[in-house]
Design an enzyme around this catalytic site. Structure first.
Site, PDB file in Angstrom:
ATOM      1  N   PRO A   2     -13.668  55.870 -19.246  1.00  0.00           N
ATOM      2  CA  PRO A   2     -12.974  57.162 -19.247  1.00  0.00           C
ATOM      3  C   PRO A   2     -11.729  57.107 -20.134  1.00  0.00           C
ATOM      4  O   PRO A   2     -10.896  56.206 -19.996  1.00  0.00           O
ATOM      5  CB  PRO A   2     -12.600  57.352 -17.774  1.00  0.00           C
ATOM      6  CG  PRO A   2     -13.588  56.517 -17.022  1.00  0.00           C
ATOM      7  CD  PRO A   2     -13.845  55.326 -17.905  1.00  0.00           C
ATOM      8  N   GLU A   3     -11.641  58.040 -21.069  1.00  0.00           N
ATOM      9  CA  GLU A   3     -10.488  58.108 -21.958  1.00  0.00           C
ATOM     10  C   GLU A   3      -9.640  59.315 -21.564  1.00  0.00           C
ATOM     11  O   GLU A   3      -9.856  59.918 -20.513  1.00  0.00           O
ATOM     12  CB  GLU A   3     -10.970  58.156 -23.407  1.00  0.00           C
ATOM     13  CG  GLU A   3     -11.785  56.913 -23.779  1.00  0.00           C
ATOM     14  CD  GLU A   3     -12.291  56.910 -25.211  1.00  0.00           C
ATOM     15  OE1 GLU A   3     -11.789  57.700 -26.041  1.00  0.00           O
ATOM     16  OE2 GLU A   3     -13.206  56.118 -25.513  1.00  0.00           O
ATOM     17  N   LYS A  58      -3.780  57.252 -19.542  1.00  0.00           N
ATOM     18  CA  LYS A  58      -4.990  57.249 -18.726  1.00  0.00           C
ATOM     19  C   LYS A  58      -4.682  57.050 -17.242  1.00  0.00           C
ATOM     20  O   LYS A  58      -5.599  56.814 -16.447  1.00  0.00           O
ATOM     21  CB  LYS A  58      -5.945  56.160 -19.221  1.00  0.00           C
ATOM     22  CG  LYS A  58      -6.400  56.355 -20.670  1.00  0.00           C
ATOM     23  CD  LYS A  58      -7.318  55.224 -21.105  1.00  0.00           C
ATOM     24  CE  LYS A  58      -7.647  55.316 -22.597  1.00  0.00           C
ATOM     25  NZ  LYS A  58      -8.518  54.202 -23.031  1.00  0.00           N
ATOM     26  N   ARG A 262     -15.371  46.114 -30.390  1.00  0.00           N
ATOM     27  CA  ARG A 262     -15.827  47.473 -30.095  1.00  0.00           C
ATOM     28  C   ARG A 262     -16.677  48.008 -31.246  1.00  0.00           C
ATOM     29  O   ARG A 262     -16.461  47.657 -32.400  1.00  0.00           O
ATOM     30  CB  ARG A 262     -14.639  48.416 -29.870  1.00  0.00           C
ATOM     31  CG  ARG A 262     -13.749  48.034 -28.703  1.00  0.00           C
ATOM     32  CD  ARG A 262     -12.546  48.956 -28.673  1.00  0.00           C
ATOM     33  NE  ARG A 262     -11.545  48.531 -27.714  1.00  0.00           N
ATOM     34  CZ  ARG A 262     -11.502  48.912 -26.450  1.00  0.00           C
ATOM     35  NH1 ARG A 262     -12.421  49.731 -25.989  1.00  0.00           N
ATOM     36  NH2 ARG A 262     -10.554  48.480 -25.643  1.00  0.00           N
TER      37      ARG A 262
END
EC number: 3.2.2.23
Length: 272
Positions: A2-3, A58, A262
């Site tokens: 979740p960003e 976040k 990533r």
């Protein structure tokens, strides 16, 4: 993971039903998240009325007159309402139960990299919060600021904008998308990019994040918002998760590389 858009979507989904409610109990089934949930959490919060919610990067802050519950969704967490007495599944680790008892707030986290922490101090001074950079949708995040921070930096621009000390909340999905929209290669060194191009990047980060929030975030696997529904921004993704597929602008195959462990996807024709 979740960003920022997913966290903001969660906050907007749960806030209307949370504010004004008083906690009756906290059921902790699995305390071993990224940091151990302390046994005192329940006794500290029981009887407390929730006054408001806020977000920093976040992190979600659930505030009472006594202190703040700090929640981070980690790699796979979700925070959403369920009808009271809904039996928990294996990855449903915490329930926040209220005095009126018609719904519970449930925290689910398959990978258990999230966090639930309690502080009685100003949460902005918490060790996890106080060193964070500006909010990307605020006026503090602008071309002048980014140019100064990027000057002389010999790190790839994608890595640079994902640094939470530079700007918060720009995770892998939205860094890929913003750089594509700005026409900037993700492996270009931050210190070598002109102020004009950085200004364009700032604009694109804001546009991409705002659009993702409007769509309820991006659901790739586990994420659901505060209403238990997935986010729909996945349908808008131009590069993330589209390696070797046709560029939406020039139709050439998109290239994938690895940066800081990533996935990075970009168009060698449209980004320079």
């Amino acid at each position: 993971m979740p960003e920022l858009p997913e966290v903001e979507t969660t906050l907007r989904g749960i806030e209307p039903k949370l504010v004004g409610r008083s906690l009756a109990r906290v059921d902790i089934r699995q305390p071993k998240l990224r940091w151990l949930i302390t046994p005192e959490l329940s006794s500290e919060m029981v009887g407390e009325e929730i006054t408001h919610l806020s977000r920093r990067g976040k992190y979600i802050g659930i505030h009472t007159s006594k202190g703040t519950l700090i929640v981070h969704l980690g790699m796979s967490g979700s925070l959403y309402f369920v009808p009271a007495e809904t039996p928990p599944l294996f990855h449903d680790h915490v329930d926040f139960c209220f005095a009126d008892d018609d719904v519970w707030l449930r925290y689910t986290d398959p990978r258990r990299f999230g966090a639930i922490l309690w502080t009685t101090e100003d949460w902005h001074e918490h060790e996890l919060i106080k060193h964070l950079g500006p909010e990307p949708l605020s006026d503090m995040f602008n071309a002048d600021m980014l140019y100064v921070r990027a000057k002389g930096r010999k790190v790839p621009i994608k890595t640079f904008i994902m640094d939470s000390k530079v700007v918060v909340g720009v995770g892998n999905i939205y860094a890929n998308e913003a750089l594509f929209k700005a026409g900037i290669r993700p492996d270009r060194l931050a210190g070598n990019i002109s102020k004009a191009r950085l200004a364009r990047l700032v604009e694109c980060i804001k546009v991409v994040l705002a659009a993702a929030i409007k769509q309820g975030g991006t659901t790739l696997k586990d994420f659901v918002g505060g209403d238990g529904k997935p986010g729909y921004f996945k349908q808008e993704l131009a590069v993330y998760g589209r390696a070797n597929k046709a560029c939406v602008i020039c139709s050439k195959p998109l290239k994938e590389i690895r940066q800081a462990q990533r996935s990075t996807v970009f168009c060698i024709n449209c980004q320079s």
